[in-house]
Each structure stands twice: as structure tokens, then as C-alpha cells.
Design an enzyme around this catalytic site. Structure first.
Site, PDB file in Angstrom:
ATOM      1  N   LYS A  13       0.838  -1.217   0.000  1.00  0.00           N
ATOM      2  CA  LYS A  13       0.000   0.000   0.000  1.00  0.00           C
ATOM      3  C   LYS A  13       0.868   1.262   0.000  1.00  0.00           C
ATOM      4  O   LYS A  13       0.658   2.179  -0.787  1.00  0.00           O
ATOM      5  CB  LYS A  13      -0.931   0.023   1.235  1.00  0.00           C
ATOM      6  CG  LYS A  13      -1.864  -1.170   1.336  1.00  0.00           C
ATOM      7  CD  LYS A  13      -2.784  -1.075   2.542  1.00  0.00           C
ATOM      8  CE  LYS A  13      -2.086  -1.093   3.883  1.00  0.00           C
ATOM      9  NZ  LYS A  13      -1.364  -2.346   4.211  1.00  0.00           N
ATOM     10  N   ARG A  88     -10.110   0.512   7.986  1.00  0.00           N
ATOM     11  CA  ARG A  88      -9.603  -0.796   8.391  1.00  0.00           C
ATOM     12  C   ARG A  88     -10.654  -1.625   9.134  1.00  0.00           C
ATOM     13  O   ARG A  88     -10.382  -2.760   9.527  1.00  0.00           O
ATOM     14  CB  ARG A  88      -8.441  -0.560   9.349  1.00  0.00           C
ATOM     15  CG  ARG A  88      -7.153  -1.159   8.891  1.00  0.00           C
ATOM     16  CD  ARG A  88      -6.104  -0.695   9.868  1.00  0.00           C
ATOM     17  NE  ARG A  88      -4.925  -1.454   9.761  1.00  0.00           N
ATOM     18  CZ  ARG A  88      -3.825  -1.031   9.122  1.00  0.00           C
ATOM     19  NH1 ARG A  88      -3.816   0.112   8.500  1.00  0.00           N
ATOM     20  NH2 ARG A  88      -2.773  -1.778   9.113  1.00  0.00           N
ATOM     21  N   ARG A 127      11.914  -5.283   4.654  1.00  0.00           N
ATOM     22  CA  ARG A 127      11.815  -3.856   4.977  1.00  0.00           C
ATOM     23  C   ARG A 127      12.524  -3.560   6.310  1.00  0.00           C
ATOM     24  O   ARG A 127      13.233  -2.570   6.433  1.00  0.00           O
ATOM     25  CB  ARG A 127      10.340  -3.442   5.059  1.00  0.00           C
ATOM     26  CG  ARG A 127      10.160  -1.966   5.356  1.00  0.00           C
ATOM     27  CD  ARG A 127       8.709  -1.548   5.343  1.00  0.00           C
ATOM     28  NE  ARG A 127       7.947  -2.252   6.370  1.00  0.00           N
ATOM     29  CZ  ARG A 127       6.636  -2.223   6.476  1.00  0.00           C
ATOM     30  NH1 ARG A 127       5.930  -1.554   5.583  1.00  0.00           N
ATOM     31  NH2 ARG A 127       6.002  -2.853   7.434  1.00  0.00           N
ATOM     32  N   ARG A 136      10.416  -0.565  12.328  1.00  0.00           N
ATOM     33  CA  ARG A 136       9.188  -0.311  13.086  1.00  0.00           C
ATOM     34  C   ARG A 136       9.044  -1.283  14.252  1.00  0.00           C
ATOM     35  O   ARG A 136       9.405  -2.452  14.146  1.00  0.00           O
ATOM     36  CB  ARG A 136       7.986  -0.456  12.140  1.00  0.00           C
ATOM     37  CG  ARG A 136       7.730   0.798  11.358  1.00  0.00           C
ATOM     38  CD  ARG A 136       6.770   0.603  10.222  1.00  0.00           C
ATOM     39  NE  ARG A 136       5.577  -0.160  10.552  1.00  0.00           N
ATOM     40  CZ  ARG A 136       4.568  -0.325   9.708  1.00  0.00           C
ATOM     41  NH1 ARG A 136       4.602   0.222   8.501  1.00  0.00           N
ATOM     42  NH2 ARG A 136       3.517  -1.026  10.045  1.00  0.00           N
ATOM     43  N   ARG A 147      -0.876  -8.901  13.357  1.00  0.00           N
ATOM     44  CA  ARG A 147      -1.446  -7.915  12.418  1.00  0.00           C
ATOM     45  C   ARG A 147      -2.222  -8.632  11.314  1.00  0.00           C
ATOM     46  O   ARG A 147      -3.270  -8.145  10.867  1.00  0.00           O
ATOM     47  CB  ARG A 147      -0.324  -7.038  11.832  1.00  0.00           C
ATOM     48  CG  ARG A 147       0.201  -6.010  12.830  1.00  0.00           C
ATOM     49  CD  ARG A 147       1.582  -5.508  12.485  1.00  0.00           C
ATOM     50  NE  ARG A 147       1.677  -4.859  11.200  1.00  0.00           N
ATOM     51  CZ  ARG A 147       2.842  -4.636  10.564  1.00  0.00           C
ATOM     52  NH1 ARG A 147       3.975  -4.997  11.112  1.00  0.00           N
ATOM     53  NH2 ARG A 147       2.832  -4.035   9.401  1.00  0.00           N
TER      54      ARG A 147
HETATM   55  P1  AP5 Z   1       4.821  -1.572   1.891  1.00  0.00           P
HETATM   56  O1  AP5 Z   1       4.507  -0.751   0.693  1.00  0.00           O
HETATM   57  O2  AP5 Z   1       5.493  -0.914   3.038  1.00  0.00           O
HETATM   58  O3  AP5 Z   1       3.499  -2.344   2.369  1.00  0.00           O
HETATM   59  P2  AP5 Z   1       2.273  -1.810   3.218  1.00  0.00           P
HETATM   60  O4  AP5 Z   1       1.063  -2.507   2.705  1.00  0.00           O
HETATM   61  O5  AP5 Z   1       2.260  -0.320   3.237  1.00  0.00           O
HETATM   62  O6  AP5 Z   1       2.713  -2.429   4.617  1.00  0.00           O
HETATM   63  P3  AP5 Z   1       2.575  -1.888   6.090  1.00  0.00           P
HETATM   64  O7  AP5 Z   1       3.307  -2.895   6.938  1.00  0.00           O
HETATM   65  O8  AP5 Z   1       3.008  -0.469   6.212  1.00  0.00           O
HETATM   66  O9  AP5 Z   1       1.052  -2.002   6.284  1.00  0.00           O
HETATM   67  P4  AP5 Z   1       0.207  -2.000   7.565  1.00  0.00           P
HETATM   68  O10 AP5 Z   1      -1.150  -1.866   7.025  1.00  0.00           O
HETATM   69  O11 AP5 Z   1       0.445  -3.153   8.462  1.00  0.00           O
HETATM   70  O12 AP5 Z   1       0.808  -0.764   8.388  1.00  0.00           O
HETATM   71  P5  AP5 Z   1       0.201   0.637   8.810  1.00  0.00           P
HETATM   72  O13 AP5 Z   1       1.353   1.552   8.939  1.00  0.00           O
HETATM   73  O14 AP5 Z   1      -0.931   1.024   7.954  1.00  0.00           O
HETATM   74  O15 AP5 Z   1       5.694  -2.822   1.403  1.00  0.00           O
HETATM   75  C1  AP5 Z   1       6.294  -3.700   2.331  1.00  0.00           C
HETATM   76  C2  AP5 Z   1       7.633  -4.205   1.752  1.00  0.00           C
HETATM   77  O16 AP5 Z   1       7.377  -4.976   0.577  1.00  0.00           O
HETATM   78  C3  AP5 Z   1       8.579  -3.067   1.316  1.00  0.00           C
HETATM   79  O17 AP5 Z   1       9.895  -3.431   1.638  1.00  0.00           O
HETATM   80  C4  AP5 Z   1       8.352  -2.955  -0.190  1.00  0.00           C
HETATM   81  O18 AP5 Z   1       9.491  -2.510  -0.855  1.00  0.00           O
HETATM   82  C5  AP5 Z   1       8.024  -4.401  -0.556  1.00  0.00           C
HETATM   83  N1  AP5 Z   1       7.092  -4.493  -1.687  1.00  0.00           N
HETATM   84  C6  AP5 Z   1       6.002  -3.711  -1.942  1.00  0.00           C
HETATM   85  N2  AP5 Z   1       5.358  -4.116  -3.061  1.00  0.00           N
HETATM   86  C7  AP5 Z   1       6.062  -5.200  -3.516  1.00  0.00           C
HETATM   87  C8  AP5 Z   1       5.888  -6.064  -4.636  1.00  0.00           C
HETATM   88  N3  AP5 Z   1       4.881  -5.904  -5.515  1.00  0.00           N
HETATM   89  N4  AP5 Z   1       6.774  -7.076  -4.813  1.00  0.00           N
HETATM   90  C9  AP5 Z   1       7.800  -7.255  -3.922  1.00  0.00           C
HETATM   91  N5  AP5 Z   1       8.041  -6.459  -2.840  1.00  0.00           N
HETATM   92  C10 AP5 Z   1       7.158  -5.445  -2.647  1.00  0.00           C
HETATM   93  O19 AP5 Z   1      -0.412   0.323  10.263  1.00  0.00           O
HETATM   94  C11 AP5 Z   1       0.405   0.046  11.374  1.00  0.00           C
HETATM   95  C12 AP5 Z   1      -0.436  -0.007  12.630  1.00  0.00           C
HETATM   96  O20 AP5 Z   1      -1.053   1.272  12.857  1.00  0.00           O
HETATM   97  C13 AP5 Z   1      -1.611  -0.995  12.622  1.00  0.00           C
HETATM   98  O21 AP5 Z   1      -1.210  -2.311  12.967  1.00  0.00           O
HETATM   99  C14 AP5 Z   1      -2.540  -0.360  13.667  1.00  0.00           C
HETATM  100  O22 AP5 Z   1      -2.091  -0.643  14.975  1.00  0.00           O
HETATM  101  C15 AP5 Z   1      -2.374   1.121  13.410  1.00  0.00           C
HETATM  102  N6  AP5 Z   1      -3.344   1.633  12.424  1.00  0.00           N
HETATM  103  C16 AP5 Z   1      -3.053   2.163  11.197  1.00  0.00           C
HETATM  104  N7  AP5 Z   1      -4.169   2.522  10.558  1.00  0.00           N
HETATM  105  C17 AP5 Z   1      -5.192   2.211  11.390  1.00  0.00           C
HETATM  106  C18 AP5 Z   1      -6.591   2.319  11.265  1.00  0.00           C
HETATM  107  N8  AP5 Z   1      -7.171   2.805  10.162  1.00  0.00           N
HETATM  108  N9  AP5 Z   1      -7.351   1.892  12.297  1.00  0.00           N
HETATM  109  C19 AP5 Z   1      -6.795   1.392  13.432  1.00  0.00           C
HETATM  110  N10 AP5 Z   1      -5.473   1.258  13.599  1.00  0.00           N
HETATM  111  C20 AP5 Z   1      -4.667   1.665  12.578  1.00  0.00           C
END
Ligand code: AP5
Length: 201
Positions: A13, A88, A127, A136, A147
């Protein structure tokens, strides 16, 4: 242009959002990034969120809906935004629909990145390695598993919410990064049937 990107942890994402904001000149609204900033700054929201995030659980709906509500009214969102990691839960999706309605705005696309779960842990480990000491707090195998459990239970129904409304477009997130970007571009420019078109997944 207003876009929602859905997908499990590590599905890409953030990677794809970075490309969308550059190409379309829109704002990147990552609730994860916003919450991590709040944690680092020890704001009231951050103090509430820190432990929850470290466990891999979801921050309460009212907190994140409040954060997004404040954010989408800001000037840099006038041209549009990518929502990354929000909504989410179904309650957040309903909250977003209500917020947009009040502001007389609509979503242009809801794109789901579909991925094989086995690939996600390896991606997140990659990552974490890349970021070294700045990794992180929730990027360790145990928390990633949590997660993913939370994603299956709380967030997968959000895709169903948009699918039932005919608004969901699915993209193969297992493809190389450039190919995923191309598929998203295709989804954004697909001719619309009803409100949205394309590969309703
Ligand atoms: P990356 O692009 O970083 O993936 P991502 O989907 O953004 O992963 P996240 O781990 O950031 O998602 P998340 O939803 O768990 O975290 P968030 O910060 O939202 O890619 C990952 C890796 O893969 C990178 O190294 C990249 O280079 C590689 N990659 C990407 N695409 C690729 C491909 N096609 N092929 C190969 N490699 C690839 O949330 C964190 C925490 O915040 C949650 O757990 C929760 O506690 C809280 N939170 C956030 N939003 C909310 C909400 N709306 N409600 C409640 N709690 C929330």
C-alpha cells in the site's frame, strides 16, 4: 482524485501510494504514518496508540476517524488523496462514507491489493532489514502474525463492504512493483459501469 488502497500488512500500500501521489499530485494519508508521528511526538493520540500498535492491534475507530476527518479538510487534500491503511474496519468505512457525504465528496476508486500471505512476512522482514536500527516496533514476526490475524478478522470485511457496493477493484499485489502500478493505473482509468468499473474481485 480520491482513492482508497486496501490490503494486508506488507501488501505494498505504502509503495503504491507513494507513486500515486507523485503521478496525480494528491495527498498521501497513511493512518499508520500519522499514528507513528503522534507516538513519536507523544501527543494524546500517540500516548493512547503506542501500546496498541506495538501489539499489532487496531487503534479505536473514533480515534482514527477523528484523525482522518481533520486531515481531509486541509488544503493539500483539495486536489484529492490516497487513503493508505484506512478504512480498516467496517465502522471506519461507514465513518468515511459519512464524512465524504457531509463534504459532498465521492471516492473515485477503491483498490484492493491481493497477495499470498506467505510472501508478506518475507517482505516485512526485508523492509525491517533495510531500515536497520530504525525498523518499526511492529515489524517483528510475532507482531506481524497478530497484524495478519487482525487483518483477516477486522479488515477483510471492508473489502466486502465495498464489493457489495460495486466499488471494489482488485489488483494482483504479487506482481513486480511496476506491474502492480500499471494494474492500478488500469483500474483508475477503466470505463465505469455504475459508479465504478473493472475487476470487482
Ligand atoms: P509496503 O509498501 O510498506 O506495504 P504496506 O502494505 O504499506 O505495509 P505496512 O506494513 O506499512 O502495512 P500496515 O497496514 O500493516 O501498516 P500501517 O502503517 O498502515 O511494502 C512492504 C515491503 O514490501 C517493502 O519493503 C516494499 O518494498 C516491498 N514491496 C512492496 N510491493 C512489492 C511487490 N509488488 N513485490 C515485492 N516487494 C514489494 O499500520 C500500522 C499499525 O497502525 C496498525 O497495525 C494499527 O495498529 C495502526 N493503524 C493504522 N491505521 C489504522 C486504522 N485505520 N485503524 C486502526 N489502527 C490503525
Amino acid at each position: 482524485m480520491r482513492i482508497v488502497l486496501l490490503g494486508p500488512p506488507g501488501s505494498g500500500k505504502g509503495t503504491q501510494a507513494a507513486r500515486l501521489i507523485e503521478r496525480h499530485g494528491i495527498a498521501h494519508l497513511s493512518t499508520g504514518d500519522m499514528l507513528r508521528s503522534a507516538v513519536a511526538a507523544k501527543t494524546p493520540v500517540g500516548l493512547r496508540a503506542a501500546e496498541i500498535m506495538e501489539r499489532g492491534d487496531l487503534v479505536p475507530d473514533d480515534v482514527v476517524i477523528g484523525v482522518i476527518s481533520d486531515r481531509i479538510g486541509q488544503p493539500d487534500c483539495a486536489n484529492g488523496f490516497v487513503l493508505d491503511g484506512f478504512p480498516r474496519t467496517v465502522a471506519q468505512a461507514e465513518g468515511l462514507s459519512a464524512l465524504l457525504q457531509v463534504k459532498d465528496l465521492e471516492l473515485d476508486a477503491v483498490v484492493e491489493l491481493t497477495v499470498d500471505e506467505e510472501a508478506l512476512l518475507a517482505r516485512i522482514e526485508g523492509r525491517a532489514r533495510e531500515t536497520g536500527g530504525a525498523a518499526r516496533a511492529d515489524d517483528n514476526p510475532e507482531t506481524v502474525k497478530r497484524r495478519l490475524d487482525v487483518y483477516r478478522r477486522e479488515t477483510a470485511p471492508v473489502a466486502d463492504y465495498y464489493r457489495e457496493r460495486g466499488e471494489l477493484q482488485s489488483v494482483d499485489g504479487m506482481l513486480p512493483i511496476d506491474d502492480v502500478t500499471a494494474q492500478i493505473d488500469g483500474a483508475l482509468s477503466a470505463p465505469q459501469t455504475g459508479k465504478f468499473a473493472g475487476t470487482s474481485g
